[in-house]
Design an enzyme around this catalytic site. Structure first.
Site: not given
Ligand code: S3P
Length: 427
Positions: A22-23, A386, A340, A165, A94, A167, A313, A27
């Protein structure tokens, strides 16, 4: 609100396919949208959060199409976005709101970005402050979404982030693509470095050391095709289930094993979990491999400090593993879990207590004593993917029925989760 009833199984066996990371998917979409030409993305996640990034980029005028399993993004260059007609909707994501804000801060238009109730409760001061010190102006109520971003010319900063973080780091680095000179971010502990790696792949100049990264601006991004590996955070549910259920043996191919993400593999290994990596390869600077996990006798361990960002996570599913480990598992320095998609420390403690576990919630962590037999209970997912998936795995080992309330939220990161699980369950 949907609910799912989970009944115990004997073991899990076979091969699982997990969605694209997902991350990395977020990107890939964002960097491709800023590149000067078309990029083909393979293995992109179809998860709800990633669809939110696609939706926002489309509202900014970016063409994104799907053709026989691959996604083609027509990059418009760094200033090619058009002013959207209405507020962008990051929904539950997020990563979408924080990363995109870094790009929007440099656009020559005003743009609003909002999200669902959960996202509206999450802290945004952490991105507002650095972006404002680069020259943007951002209006919000109490540093929460919706954010009204007044973009414009940015200047490079040297930013010492007080939270670990990825993010925040990524938001500042993306803004740094527009600023003249070196934009530098330091963080209290190293976090996932997918943005830095992918920026390099797209031709940006990245530097730095352990806890510091810098980007040289202004930078142009060269169109690049990206192959997204499978999501280790999704694989983690199956790895833990295999460790906990007798006679289990599970294989997951092509899973991302970026060193900044593999805390769950280190944690399971430290606890005696038998998880093996084979067929290791590297593409687009993101290592990947086949993972195999088998039933293991787990012992308790302590987790804290700079390891926490590498496992951030996976702490809910690690807590489920800890209920079956011999001794006291202590998790500390994990206060970020309270901000979260839900307060994950409270959600894990409340639901595990309902299932009969021995667990204590602390200010910034959990203390879990095992092994304790679990029993079925009514589980509140708190709308958090999650939590829903972690307690589905707990339900496989619990006596009686476990009911996951709000189970539809799994689509946020793993739309096919229940089907994939059912295929490997042995009654
Ligand atoms: C993410 C970073 C982490 C993680 C989230 C995805 C990312 O959040 O929890 O699921 O893709 O950069 P923080 O940066 O807030 O720790």
């Amino acid at each position: 609100m949907e609910e799912k009833t989970i009944t115990p199984v004997r073991s899990i066996q076979g091969t699982v396919q997990v969605p694209g990371d997902k991350s990395i998917s977020h990107r890939a979409l964002i960097l491709a949208s800023l590149a000067n030409g078309s990029c083909t993305l393979r293995g992109l996640s179809g998860a709800g959060d990633v669809l939110s990034t696609i939706d926002c980029l489309k509202s900014l005028g970016v063409s994104i199409t799907k053709r026989s399993g691959v996604v083609v993004v027509k990059g418009k260059g760094k200033y090619g976005y058009k002013k959207p007609k209405k507020a962008l909707n990051a929904a539950n994501s997020g990563t979408t709101i924080r990363l995109l804000s870094g790009v929007l801060a440099a656009q020559p238009f005003v743009c609003e970005i909002d999200g669902d109730e959960s996202l509206r409760n999450r802290p945004m001061r952490r991105i507002i402050e650095p972006l404002e010190s680069m020259g943007a102006h951002i209006e919000s109520a109490g540093y929460k979404a919706p954010l009204k971003i007044f973009g414009g010319p940015l200047h490079a900063i040297d930013y010492a982030s007080t939270v670990a973080s990825a993010q925040v780091k990524s938001c500042v680095l993306l803004a740094g693509l527009y600023a003249k000179g070196s934009t530098r971010v330091s963080e209290p502990a190293p976090t996932r470095d997918h943005t830095e790696r992918m920026l390099e792949v797209f031709g940006a100049k990245i530097g730095g050391a352990q806890n510091v990264v810098c980007v040289q601006g202004p930078a142009e991004l060269t169109p690049t095709d990206i192959d997204v590996p499978g999501d280790l955070s999704a694989a983690a549910f199956f790895l833990v289930a295999a460790c906990l259920l007798p006679e289990s043996n599970i294989t997951i191919k092509n899973v991302g094993i970026n060193p900044s993400r593999i805390g769950i593999l280190d944690a399971l290994t430290a606890m005696g979990g038998r998880v093996e990596r084979t067929e290791v390869s590297n593409l687009n600077k993101e290592p990947r491999c086949t993972l195999t996990a088998v039933h293991s006798r787990l012992t308790a361990a302590n987790f804290g400090g700079s390891m926490i960002p590498t496992i951030i996570d996976e702490i809910p599913i690690l807590a489920i593993a800890a209920t079956q480990a011999h001794g006291n598992t202590i998790i500390r320095d994990a206060g970020e879990l309270r901000v979260k998609e839900s307060d994950r420390l409270a959600a894990v403690a409340q639901n595990l207590l309902a299932m009969g576990a021995q667990i204590k919630e602390t200010r910034d962590g959990l203390v879990i004593t095992g092994p304790t037999p679990l029993h079925g209970a009514e589980i509140d997912s708190f709308g958090d993917h999650r939590i829903a998936m972690s307690f589905t795995i707990a339900g496989l080992l619990a006596a009686g029925e476990t009911v996951i309330k709000g189970s539809e939220c799994v689509r946020i990161s793993f739309p096919g989760f229940f089907d994939s699980l059912e295929k490997v369950c042995v009654a």
